[in-house]
Enzyme design. Structure first.
Site, PDB file in Angstrom:
ATOM      1  N   HIS A 204      -3.224   7.122   3.236  1.00  0.00           N
ATOM      2  CA  HIS A 204      -3.673   5.854   2.661  1.00  0.00           C
ATOM      3  C   HIS A 204      -5.033   5.508   3.253  1.00  0.00           C
ATOM      4  O   HIS A 204      -5.256   5.633   4.456  1.00  0.00           O
ATOM      5  CB  HIS A 204      -2.654   4.760   2.978  1.00  0.00           C
ATOM      6  CG  HIS A 204      -3.137   3.395   2.636  1.00  0.00           C
ATOM      7  ND1 HIS A 204      -3.742   3.108   1.436  1.00  0.00           N
ATOM      8  CD2 HIS A 204      -3.138   2.221   3.347  1.00  0.00           C
ATOM      9  CE1 HIS A 204      -4.092   1.830   1.425  1.00  0.00           C
ATOM     10  NE2 HIS A 204      -3.735   1.275   2.571  1.00  0.00           N
TER      11      HIS A 204
ATOM     12  N   ASN B 132     -10.456   0.087   0.387  1.00  0.00           N
ATOM     13  CA  ASN B 132      -8.991   0.145   0.403  1.00  0.00           C
ATOM     14  C   ASN B 132      -8.470  -0.332  -0.954  1.00  0.00           C
ATOM     15  O   ASN B 132      -8.573  -1.514  -1.283  1.00  0.00           O
ATOM     16  CB  ASN B 132      -8.473  -0.749   1.540  1.00  0.00           C
ATOM     17  CG  ASN B 132      -6.951  -0.737   1.642  1.00  0.00           C
ATOM     18  OD1 ASN B 132      -6.267  -0.259   0.743  1.00  0.00           O
ATOM     19  ND2 ASN B 132      -6.437  -1.279   2.720  1.00  0.00           N
TER      20      ASN B 132
ATOM     21  N   CYS C 131       0.813  -1.224   0.000  1.00  0.00           N
ATOM     22  CA  CYS C 131       0.000   0.000   0.000  1.00  0.00           C
ATOM     23  C   CYS C 131       0.844   1.269   0.000  1.00  0.00           C
ATOM     24  O   CYS C 131       0.337   2.352  -0.268  1.00  0.00           O
ATOM     25  CB  CYS C 131      -0.948  -0.001   1.190  1.00  0.00           C
ATOM     26  SG  CYS C 131      -2.016  -1.430   1.191  1.00  0.00           S
TER      27      CYS C 131
HETATM   28  C1  LIG Z   1     -10.233  -5.265   9.986  1.00  0.00           C
HETATM   29  C2  LIG Z   1     -10.891  -4.312  10.976  1.00  0.00           C
HETATM   30  C3  LIG Z   1     -11.893  -3.438  10.247  1.00  0.00           C
HETATM   31  C4  LIG Z   1     -11.625  -5.153  12.017  1.00  0.00           C
HETATM   32  O1  LIG Z   1     -12.150  -4.336  13.021  1.00  0.00           O
HETATM   33  P1  LIG Z   1     -12.052  -4.790  14.543  1.00  0.00           P
HETATM   34  O2  LIG Z   1     -12.791  -3.785  15.327  1.00  0.00           O
HETATM   35  O3  LIG Z   1     -10.607  -4.974  14.860  1.00  0.00           O
HETATM   36  O4  LIG Z   1     -12.845  -6.139  14.534  1.00  0.00           O
HETATM   37  P2  LIG Z   1     -12.358  -7.619  14.912  1.00  0.00           P
HETATM   38  O5  LIG Z   1     -11.444  -8.151  13.849  1.00  0.00           O
HETATM   39  O6  LIG Z   1     -11.864  -7.621  16.285  1.00  0.00           O
HETATM   40  O7  LIG Z   1     -13.706  -8.414  14.825  1.00  0.00           O
HETATM   41  C5  LIG Z   1     -14.732  -8.170  15.732  1.00  0.00           C
HETATM   42  C6  LIG Z   1     -15.855  -9.141  15.455  1.00  0.00           C
HETATM   43  O8  LIG Z   1     -16.479  -8.821  14.191  1.00  0.00           O
HETATM   44  C7  LIG Z   1     -16.577 -10.002  13.398  1.00  0.00           C
HETATM   45  N1  LIG Z   1     -16.472  -9.633  11.993  1.00  0.00           N
HETATM   46  C8  LIG Z   1     -15.348  -9.595  11.238  1.00  0.00           C
HETATM   47  N2  LIG Z   1     -15.665  -9.193   9.992  1.00  0.00           N
HETATM   48  C9  LIG Z   1     -17.007  -8.982   9.976  1.00  0.00           C
HETATM   49  C10 LIG Z   1     -17.902  -8.535   8.991  1.00  0.00           C
HETATM   50  N3  LIG Z   1     -17.512  -8.229   7.751  1.00  0.00           N
HETATM   51  N4  LIG Z   1     -19.197  -8.410   9.322  1.00  0.00           N
HETATM   52  C11 LIG Z   1     -19.639  -8.707  10.560  1.00  0.00           C
HETATM   53  N5  LIG Z   1     -18.817  -9.115  11.539  1.00  0.00           N
HETATM   54  C12 LIG Z   1     -17.521  -9.256  11.252  1.00  0.00           C
HETATM   55  C13 LIG Z   1     -15.436 -10.873  13.868  1.00  0.00           C
HETATM   56  O9  LIG Z   1     -15.703 -12.221  13.563  1.00  0.00           O
HETATM   57  C14 LIG Z   1     -15.430 -10.601  15.345  1.00  0.00           C
HETATM   58  O10 LIG Z   1     -16.430 -11.343  15.945  1.00  0.00           O
HETATM   59  P3  LIG Z   1     -16.189 -12.058  17.389  1.00  0.00           P
HETATM   60  O11 LIG Z   1     -15.900 -10.901  18.332  1.00  0.00           O
HETATM   61  O12 LIG Z   1     -17.463 -12.763  17.634  1.00  0.00           O
HETATM   62  O13 LIG Z   1     -14.992 -12.948  17.189  1.00  0.00           O
HETATM   63  C15 LIG Z   1      -9.823  -3.419  11.662  1.00  0.00           C
HETATM   64  O14 LIG Z   1      -9.086  -4.173  12.582  1.00  0.00           O
HETATM   65  C16 LIG Z   1      -8.876  -2.792  10.665  1.00  0.00           C
HETATM   66  O15 LIG Z   1      -9.267  -2.021   9.811  1.00  0.00           O
HETATM   67  N6  LIG Z   1      -7.572  -3.055  10.798  1.00  0.00           N
HETATM   68  C17 LIG Z   1      -6.575  -2.511   9.907  1.00  0.00           C
HETATM   69  C18 LIG Z   1      -6.614  -3.219   8.614  1.00  0.00           C
HETATM   70  C19 LIG Z   1      -5.833  -2.524   7.556  1.00  0.00           C
HETATM   71  O16 LIG Z   1      -5.543  -1.380   7.643  1.00  0.00           O
HETATM   72  N7  LIG Z   1      -5.517  -3.281   6.508  1.00  0.00           N
HETATM   73  C20 LIG Z   1      -4.890  -2.788   5.353  1.00  0.00           C
HETATM   74  C21 LIG Z   1      -3.462  -2.527   5.544  1.00  0.00           C
HETATM   75  S1  LIG Z   1      -2.858  -1.713   4.130  1.00  0.00           S
END
Ligand SMILES: CC(C)(COP(=O)(O)OP(=O)(O)OC[C@H]1O[C@@H](n2cnc3c(N)ncnc32)[C@H](O)[C@@H]1OP(=O)(O)O)[C@@H](O)C(=O)NCCC(=O)NCCS
Length: 318
Positions: free
Chosen positions: A245, A275, A110
């Site tokens: 980004h 993204n 990225c």
């Molecule tokens: C990925 C991201 C959005 C997830 O958000 P989060 O608040 O950390 O959520 P979690 O991964 O802890 O998941 C929380 C819950 O939501 C659930 N969940 C995950 N994706 C889901 C979706 N699309 N819809 C509904 N629920 C979802 C998970 O299973 C989890 O459930 P559980 O608590 O029962 O296990 C966030 O962590 C993020 O954006 N991280 C950075 C990623 C990034 O920048 N990537 C690119 C790099 S260039």
């Protein structure tokens, strides 16, 4: 020396996929995706190729710059992977737009667009090029497991381009790389089809430890942007716009707040694009430029992080 941005361009597929449409494929919903990431829609390729998007963005940037493809001395294409491993996307777009110069792909995930700007600056500074096309294109839809709700809702396809010429617009830059030993952000290479190999088969789709990446991203952006502001001797108030980004609206807002940028100064396009990896900054740059939200003479900050891990930031006077 370094560069001045002469023109910008962008392209994305026709099909805009909504959160509601996604909820018919995987167990998710609009409320979860919007509140956790800020994404409402993303463009997903149906008939378009990476080459088509790259060529459209590049031709727009050339038209906006008012120069012909034949005048380019170098093409750098930031991409995780073009339509083919070889020929590179840069070589393919060189022919498509009618350029004759050297061309290569660059993969810094990225952060690829900021890495590519830095390489372009080195060519311009050394006198080896007068005009450089930097184009970022990512077809994230081909790297995703569409059964995996925690990743397939976050990404989109797109391309963004700039044409650069010699100038004194690059005021500061920083690039970093550190090995992601825990593989918090991974797309394995290819399905292992070598009959002699005893290595395990790994599907070549994206996997991510969202929370780890989130934490890394906020810290890295704050550190990098503080560094470039100090290098350039500027305060956040002197910056017209920071274009981060676009990975998650909460990452952007947390970093912007810690750095002292206002909401008006912080560019956000993730709601429409998702993204798009290295294409996210040049896509937004083109939107802001064409909407007149940034203009010649303005100071902008670009900041990115991504797989590797790589990070980078730069300050540009338009
Ligand atoms: C990925 C991201 C959005 C997830 O958000 P989060 O608040 O950390 O959520 P979690 O991964 O802890 O998941 C929380 C819950 O939501 C659930 N969940 C995950 N994706 C889901 C979706 N699309 N819809 C509904 N629920 C979802 C998970 O299973 C989890 O459930 P559980 O608590 O029962 O296990 C966030 O962590 C993020 O954006 N991280 C950075 C990623 C990034 O920048 N990537 C690119 C790099 S260039």
């Amino acid at each position: 020396m370094s560069f001045q941005i002469m023109g910008t361009g962008k392209a994305h597929p026709q099909f805009s996929l909504t959160n509601d449409q996604l909820s018919t494929i995987v167990d998710t919903n609009d409320e979860w995706i919007t509140s956790r990431s800020g994404i409402k829609t993303r463009f997903i390729a149906t008939t378009e190729t990476g080459l088509e998007l790259t060529a459209t963005a590049s031709n727009q940037a050339l038209a906006n710059a008012g120069i012909a493809a034949a005048d380019l001395d170098l093409i750098i294409c930031a991409t995780l992977q073009g339509d083919n491993v070889t020929p590179s996307l840069a070589c393919m777009v060189q022919q498509e737009i009618g350029a004759h110069c050297p061309a290569f792909d660059l993969n810094a995930a990225c952060t690829g667009f900021i890495y590519a700007l830095d390489v372009a600056a080195a060519y311009l500074d050394s006198g080896r090029a007068d005009k450089v096309l930097v184009v970022a294109c990512e077809m994230m839809s081909k790297h995703l497991d569409w059964n995996h709700r925690s990743t397939c809702v976050l990404f989109g396809d797109g391309a963004g381009a700039v044409v650069l010429q010699k100038g004194d617009g690059l005021l500061a830059r920083v690039l970093t790389a550190q090995s992601d030993t825990e593989q918090a952000l991974l797309i394995p290479g290819f399905n292992n089809i070598n009959p002699f190999s005893q290595l395990p088969h790994r599907p070549n789709v994206l996997s991510m430890s969202g929370r780890k990446v989130f934490k890394f991203a906020v810290g890295a952006m704050v550190k990098d942007v503080k560094k470039v502001l100090a290098q350039a001797g500027l305060t956040p108030a002197q910056v017209k716009m920071v274009i981060p980004h676009q990975a998650n609206i909460r990452i952007i807002q947390s970093a912007a707040k810690l750095l002292g940028f206002t909401e008006e100064q912080t560019a956000i396009g993730i709601q429409h694009y998702g993204n798009t990896s290295s294409a996210s900054i040049p896509l937004l740059l083109d939107d802001l430029w064409r909407q007149g939200k940034i203009q010649r003479g303005d100071i902008i900050v670009l900041s990115a992080f991504g797989g590797g891990f790589t990070t980078g930031a730069c300050i540009i006077k338009l």
